[in-house]
Design a protein around this motif. Structure first.
Motif, mmCIF file in Angstrom:
data_model
loop_
_atom_site.group_PDB
_atom_site.id
_atom_site.type_symbol
_atom_site.label_atom_id
_atom_site.label_comp_id
_atom_site.label_asym_id
_atom_site.label_seq_id
_atom_site.Cartn_x
_atom_site.Cartn_y
_atom_site.Cartn_z
ATOM 1 N N UNK A 1 5.254 6.401 -16.324
ATOM 2 C CA UNK A 1 6.570 6.767 -15.825
ATOM 3 C C UNK A 1 7.228 5.645 -15.028
ATOM 4 N N UNK A 2 6.501 4.611 -14.694
ATOM 5 C CA UNK A 2 7.017 3.585 -13.782
ATOM 6 C C UNK A 2 7.250 2.289 -14.559
ATOM 7 N N UNK A 3 8.394 2.197 -15.208
ATOM 8 C CA UNK A 3 8.589 1.071 -16.116
ATOM 9 C C UNK A 3 9.882 0.301 -15.936
ATOM 10 N N UNK B 1 9.146 12.966 -10.042
ATOM 11 C CA UNK B 1 8.377 12.288 -9.003
ATOM 12 C C UNK B 1 8.606 10.787 -9.087
ATOM 13 N N UNK B 2 8.481 10.235 -10.292
ATOM 14 C CA UNK B 2 8.644 8.790 -10.466
ATOM 15 C C UNK B 2 10.038 8.345 -10.057
ATOM 16 N N UNK B 3 11.065 9.087 -10.497
ATOM 17 C CA UNK B 3 12.432 8.713 -10.144
ATOM 18 C C UNK B 3 12.636 8.752 -8.629
ATOM 19 N N UNK C 1 0.838 -1.205 0.000
ATOM 20 C CA UNK C 1 0.000 0.000 0.000
ATOM 21 C C UNK C 1 0.864 1.243 0.000
ATOM 22 N N UNK C 2 0.688 2.040 -1.036
ATOM 23 C CA UNK C 2 1.340 3.333 -1.122
ATOM 24 C C UNK C 2 0.568 4.179 -2.125
ATOM 25 N N UNK C 3 0.853 5.452 -2.126
ATOM 26 C CA UNK C 3 0.340 6.371 -3.143
ATOM 27 C C UNK C 3 1.571 7.054 -3.720
ATOM 28 N N UNK C 4 2.162 6.432 -4.715
ATOM 29 C CA UNK C 4 3.472 6.859 -5.181
ATOM 30 C C UNK C 4 3.490 8.307 -5.650
ATOM 31 N N UNK C 5 2.416 8.749 -6.250
ATOM 32 C CA UNK C 5 2.408 10.089 -6.826
ATOM 33 C C UNK C 5 2.487 11.199 -5.786
ATOM 34 N N UNK D 1 2.546 17.479 -10.070
ATOM 35 C CA UNK D 1 2.312 16.278 -10.869
ATOM 36 C C UNK D 1 1.683 16.535 -12.210
ATOM 37 N N UNK D 2 0.929 17.623 -12.330
ATOM 38 C CA UNK D 2 0.278 17.924 -13.606
ATOM 39 C C UNK D 2 0.928 19.099 -14.301
#
Length: 517
Positions: free
Chosen positions: A155-157, A128-130, A75-79, A117-118
């Motif tokens: 972004x998360x690949x 953010x992703x990095x 459980x997380x909210x990565x953004x 984020x936007x």
């Protein structure tokens, strides 16, 4: 690609050390060897003197430490995970109270997340992703949860595994829902989702009041028929009572986020009842505004709660909450979650072997990490312990010790070429200039901005799938006068001198936890 020190061939490696396999028998090898071929564990042996013939010619790496499966966070909210810890203003009894009616939440969390984020500057969502993936990695996590169906997935690949976007057909991809389903939506949306034979995460009964508990009763979408089955993974469950867990144990298991629950509501799920129901439990640190920096921190909180409850969980049970239990809940136990032949080589190596093998995991700090390996590839480790290509490594300092990161990807990867240092600098600037960024948000009529925003932002930013991004831009520009600069917190707990004092100053944190820090 980084190679292990002393490896004679890039596809085969041997790690020697104490091994906590986390298998069904709780096998621990006091000095064993993990043989890795490409991305898989080819063998696990109790004595390095008896390696398989295929590995006989490969000099082993003597870790001098303890080898665990890579940690799995459910459980997380990565953004949101680049935001600083929130100073929670008061106790709440339901998450909708702070989400919908707390002005400081909008100013400190919701709007900053949207502004960054936007942002039309694509390097903000990339950063953010990095940052958030490295934040997990530096805490020993190899698999994370916390993407929605929005464009943020793009972004998360490459770095850590993600349960919603594993990019590997061997792993059933999960989906989920953050906001509460209204009663009619249980039958219309949740039931069909549970029929897809894939994990489904659902925030359930987050709060302590009758309304929060009612969200559990809503799962009875027709009389005597409940939307509870083995693909459901409920998160939080704070309002549930003992009898509720008996019914809920038909689900895959529960995700427990004790620190976030305690900071927001002053209490957490009834894990005594959850354990009595024999429901599997996994851990999640939730998000940076009200959670631990990473799973190493959340493990410590879970242990404090367990100790307060008279030693409810054994040390091994707690360790399984971040390894074998979440893997089984996901249906990924044939791939990760333990150290066994044929599984993916996702590994965490910690310095030393003096403490009890489970005690070591529960007490370790970020600068006790020797290496984190994903798919047989060393992604992060102590300088000198791993042999990275000097052209591809990035050096970082954690707790006064030198580490290296391997963040290199294929040229077409959306984060290719972006270092952690650059991401931190970008986010630090953005948080320090929130009012200016919001005021200069591109006008909705700018050609192409809508497409940029849809690729940058995740629905996790509390937006509906069809919400008008024109409205978002008006919202950001209107909010600019209310926003204030925010600090960029250090990526690890050991390097953040304000983290523990801030926790202890929280108005809702129970005294027993304040005294335990």
């Amino acid at each position: 690609m980084g190679n292990f020190v002393g490896a004679a061939h890039s596809d085969r490696h041997v790690l020697v050390g104490r091994i906590a396999t986390m298998d069904g028998n709780g096998t621990v090898h006091l000095r064993g060897a993990v043989c890795i071929e490409a991305d898989r564990i080819a063998a696990v042996v109790a004595d390095p003197a008896h390696l398989p013939d295929a590995f006989a010619g490969f000099p082993p790496l003597e870790t001098g430490g303890t080898i665990y499966p890579g940690l799995i966070e459910l459980h997380n909210h990565l953004s949101y995970n680049f935001l600083p810890l929130w100073t929670v203003p008061k106790p709440y009894t339901n998450r909708n109270q702070w989400r919908e009616h707390e002005p400081d939440y909008k100013i400190s969390i919701s709007l900053p997340a949207k502004v960054i984020g936007a942002n039309a500057d694509v390097d903000y969502p990339r950063s953010i992703a990095r940052f958030v993936e490295c934040r997990s990695l530096l805490g020993g996590t190899t698999t994370t949860q916390g993407l929605s169906a929005g464009g943020g997935v793009k972004w998360y690949k490459g770095l850590t595994r993600n349960v919603e976007a594993p990019h590997d057909p061997a792993f059933p991809a999960a989906s989920g829902q953050t906001l509460d389903y209204a009663p009619p939506e249980i039958a219309e949306k949740l039931v069909p989702a549970l029929q897809k034979d894939r994990p489904f995460f659902y925030h359930l009964s987050e709060g302590t009041d009758a309304d929060a508990r009612q969200r559990f009763f809503d799962l009875e979408y027709v009389p005597n028929t409940w939307a509870i089955e083995s693909d459901l993974i409920p998160i939080h469950c704070v309002a549930l009572q003992p009898g509720d867990f008996q019914r809920l144990n038909a689900a895959a298991g529960m995700v427990w986020s004790p620190l976030s629950n305690l900071l927001l509501y002053g209490t957490t799920a009834d894990v005594v009842a959850a354990k009595a129901s024999q429901m599997p439990i996994a851990l999640g640190s939730d998000w940076s505004p009200s959670g631990s920096k990473n799973l190493l921190g959340e493990l410590k909180i879970a242990r404090m709660v367990s100790d307060h409850l008279g030693g409810l969980f054994s040390l091994e049970e707690l360790a399984r909450m971040v390894t074998s239990a979440p893997a089984r809940m996901l249906g990924w136990h044939g791939q990760v979650g333990s150290i066994a032949r044929g599984l993916k080589a996702d590994l965490l190596v910690l310095e030393g072997t003096n403490a009890d093998v489970y005690e070591q995991l529960l007490t370790t700090r970020e600068n006790d990490v020797l290496a984190v390996v994903i798919d047989g590839r060393p992604r992060y480790g102590r300088l000198g312990f791993l042999d990275f290509d000097v052209k591809n490594q990035e050096r970082v300092v954690v707790g006064g010790k030198d580490y290296v990161l391997d963040l290199t990807e294929e040229d077409d990867d959306p984060l290719a070429g972006l270092s952690l240092g650059t991401a931190i600098a970008k986010l630090t600037y953005g948080l320090a200039h929130l009012p200016e960024l919001a005021a200069s948000a591109p006008k909705p009529t700018i050609k192409g901005f809508d497409a940029i925003a849809r690729n940058a932002i995740a629905i996790d930013f509390e937006m509906e799938e069809d919400e008008d991004f024109t409205k978002l831009q008006h919202l950001m520009r209107a909010a600019a006068p209310q926003l204030k600069p925010l600090p960029m917190s250090p990526i690890t707990a050991i390097d953040d001198p304000n983290f523990i004092p801030s926790l202890k100053a929280n108005v809702n944190l129970p005294d027993y936890l304040k005294q335990a820090f």
